[in-house]
Write an enzyme that holds these catalytic residues in place. Structure first.
Site, mmCIF file in Angstrom:
data_model
loop_
_atom_site.group_PDB
_atom_site.id
_atom_site.type_symbol
_atom_site.label_atom_id
_atom_site.label_comp_id
_atom_site.label_asym_id
_atom_site.label_seq_id
_atom_site.Cartn_x
_atom_site.Cartn_y
_atom_site.Cartn_z
ATOM 1 N N GLY A 36 8.823 -11.550 -3.158
ATOM 2 C CA GLY A 36 8.868 -10.865 -1.871
ATOM 3 C C GLY A 36 7.614 -10.976 -1.041
ATOM 4 O O GLY A 36 7.224 -10.010 -0.386
ATOM 5 N N VAL A 79 0.825 -1.208 0.000
ATOM 6 C CA VAL A 79 0.000 0.000 0.000
ATOM 7 C C VAL A 79 0.859 1.258 0.000
ATOM 8 O O VAL A 79 0.360 2.360 0.217
ATOM 9 C CB VAL A 79 -0.953 0.000 1.219
ATOM 10 C CG1 VAL A 79 -1.901 -1.176 1.150
ATOM 11 C CG2 VAL A 79 -0.187 -0.007 2.549
ATOM 12 N N ASP A 80 2.171 1.092 -0.277
ATOM 13 C CA ASP A 80 3.114 2.209 -0.175
ATOM 14 C C ASP A 80 3.249 3.030 -1.454
ATOM 15 O O ASP A 80 3.935 4.048 -1.474
ATOM 16 C CB ASP A 80 4.494 1.700 0.260
ATOM 17 C CG ASP A 80 5.030 0.585 -0.639
ATOM 18 O OD1 ASP A 80 4.774 0.591 -1.859
ATOM 19 O OD2 ASP A 80 5.706 -0.323 -0.099
ATOM 20 N N HIS A 134 -4.523 -4.501 -2.011
ATOM 21 C CA HIS A 134 -4.968 -4.151 -0.669
ATOM 22 C C HIS A 134 -5.137 -2.655 -0.477
ATOM 23 O O HIS A 134 -5.195 -2.173 0.652
ATOM 24 C CB HIS A 134 -3.994 -4.719 0.368
ATOM 25 C CG HIS A 134 -3.956 -6.213 0.381
ATOM 26 N ND1 HIS A 134 -2.852 -6.939 0.786
ATOM 27 C CD2 HIS A 134 -4.893 -7.131 0.012
ATOM 28 C CE1 HIS A 134 -3.112 -8.234 0.674
ATOM 29 N NE2 HIS A 134 -4.334 -8.371 0.203
#
Length: 358
Positions: free
Chosen positions: A267, A129-130, A154
């Protein structure tokens, strides 16, 4: 309602698949080289080199054993308890948002962006969400093209909405929080002045020690005030534990996998079912799947999956360079992307933030 927080544990039986970097690169080149369009699924591990901590370590367990996320039902509760949870969330997020906002794409983000720009990767689905995947690609693609190719499974920290559906830019809401809490604004300014960085989780939440949340003020939605009502039930446009992803997001995530001929997973432990089911869907469709992650994942028992333990930042740029070859010389954007990307992992510490003002 009882909600379990997903975790991946190896019970000491996990045997990592560790290869020399050159062999990992070759495995990925072999996997991607025959593709006519690959879907990429990423998780928190991709953003660690940008200074944002992952939730889980190499053994699949939460790095912070005391991590207790606020649940969706708690955050949106209209009673006194809900108000308390929102004070806690928004105070911690108020301090944790600036480091996420200011983070820069690392070499994994820029390599994936180059792969998308060079048509290696057809779709990107990220659990993060970055906004760093968007930030990496945005200088070269317009907003519409980015939205069509990147799905934030998300949600994103960069939007906030009230319970009645009014939407705010997060920077605007950050200003509203500052106006409502001048003492905390002064504390945040002091952190920035002295270069102190909060211990920030991937969702923008920070650890705080010995802080009373009661006096923190969550402002009312300005649009609701114009309409003649008070409403401080606000949340970021992020999927919380106990909250379902939107129907259109779920449908599109499945379509993105179906529209591609293979899936590359990077990741992530795949602990959340919204991500794990995409891998299951690819397997059911007989699409090749390759997982690059450090430590165990939820998909390790699925048949036919290739898996290598490793960090994406050490291999992805070279993989993309090898496959795109001379296209990099002809396209300045590719050359720029593959020559950029930060490498600044967070400090290896387990300490909480200092106490707040006063």
């Amino acid at each position: 309602m009882r909600i379990s927080i997903p975790n991946i544990t190896s019970n000491g039986t996990y045997t990592p698949v560790l290869l020399p970097v050159t062999q990992t690169i070759q495995r990925l080149v072999d996997f991607l080289g025959a593709s006519t369009g690959t879907a990429v699924l990423t998780g928190a591990g991709v953003s660690v080199a940008s200074g944002i901590r992952a939730y889980r370590g190499d053994h699949g367990r939460y790095i912070n054993p005391n991590y207790k996320p606020i649940l969706y039902q708690e955050l949106v509760d209209k009673g006194e308890k809900g108000a308390g949870f929102r004070k806690r969330y928004w105070l911690r997020s108020y301090l944790g948002y600036p480091p996420v906002r200011d983070a820069m794409p690392n070499t994994s983000h820029t390599a994936i962006a180059a792969g998308m720009h060079g048509s290696m990767f057809k779709r990107l689905i990220t659990q993060n969400v970055d906004g760093l995947h968007v930030k990496a690609l945005r200088p070269f693609w317009d907003a519409s093209n980015v939205r069509n190719h990147i799905l934030e499974l998300h949600g994103t920290l960069f939007r906030v909405h009230c319970q009645r559906g009014h939407v705010f830019d997060r920077d605007e809401f950050q200003g509203m929080l500052s106006e409502s809490n001048p003492e905390w604004k002064q504390f945040a300014d002091e952190l920035e002045r002295t270069g102190q960085k909060p211990r920030t989780n991937p969702d923008g939440d920070v650890a705080l020690d010995g802080v009373a949340y009661d006096e923190f003020v969550v402002p009312n939605c300005r649009e609701c005030l114009v309409e003649g009502r008070t409403n401080s039930v606000l949340k970021p446009d992020v999927v919380f534990f106990g909250e379902s992803i939107k129907g259109w997001v779920k449908d599109r995530s499945f379509r993105d996998v179906e529209d591609c001929d293979r899936l590359l997973v990077i990741g992530t432990t795949l602990a959340t079912y919204s991500a794990f089911r995409l891998v299951k869907h690819a397997v059911e469709l007989n699409k090749p799947v390759f997982v690059l992650n450090m430590g165990p994942t939820r998909a390790d028992g699925l048949p036919g999956i290739q898996k290598v333990d490793g960090l994406s930042g050490s291999v992805l740029s070279e993989v993309v360079r090898t496959i795109l070859g001379s296209d990099i010389i002809r396209d300045p954007a590719l050359n720029t992307l593959l020559s950029s990307g930060v490498t600044c992992p967070p400090p290896d510490d387990v300490h909480d933030m200092p106490k707040g003002p006063g």
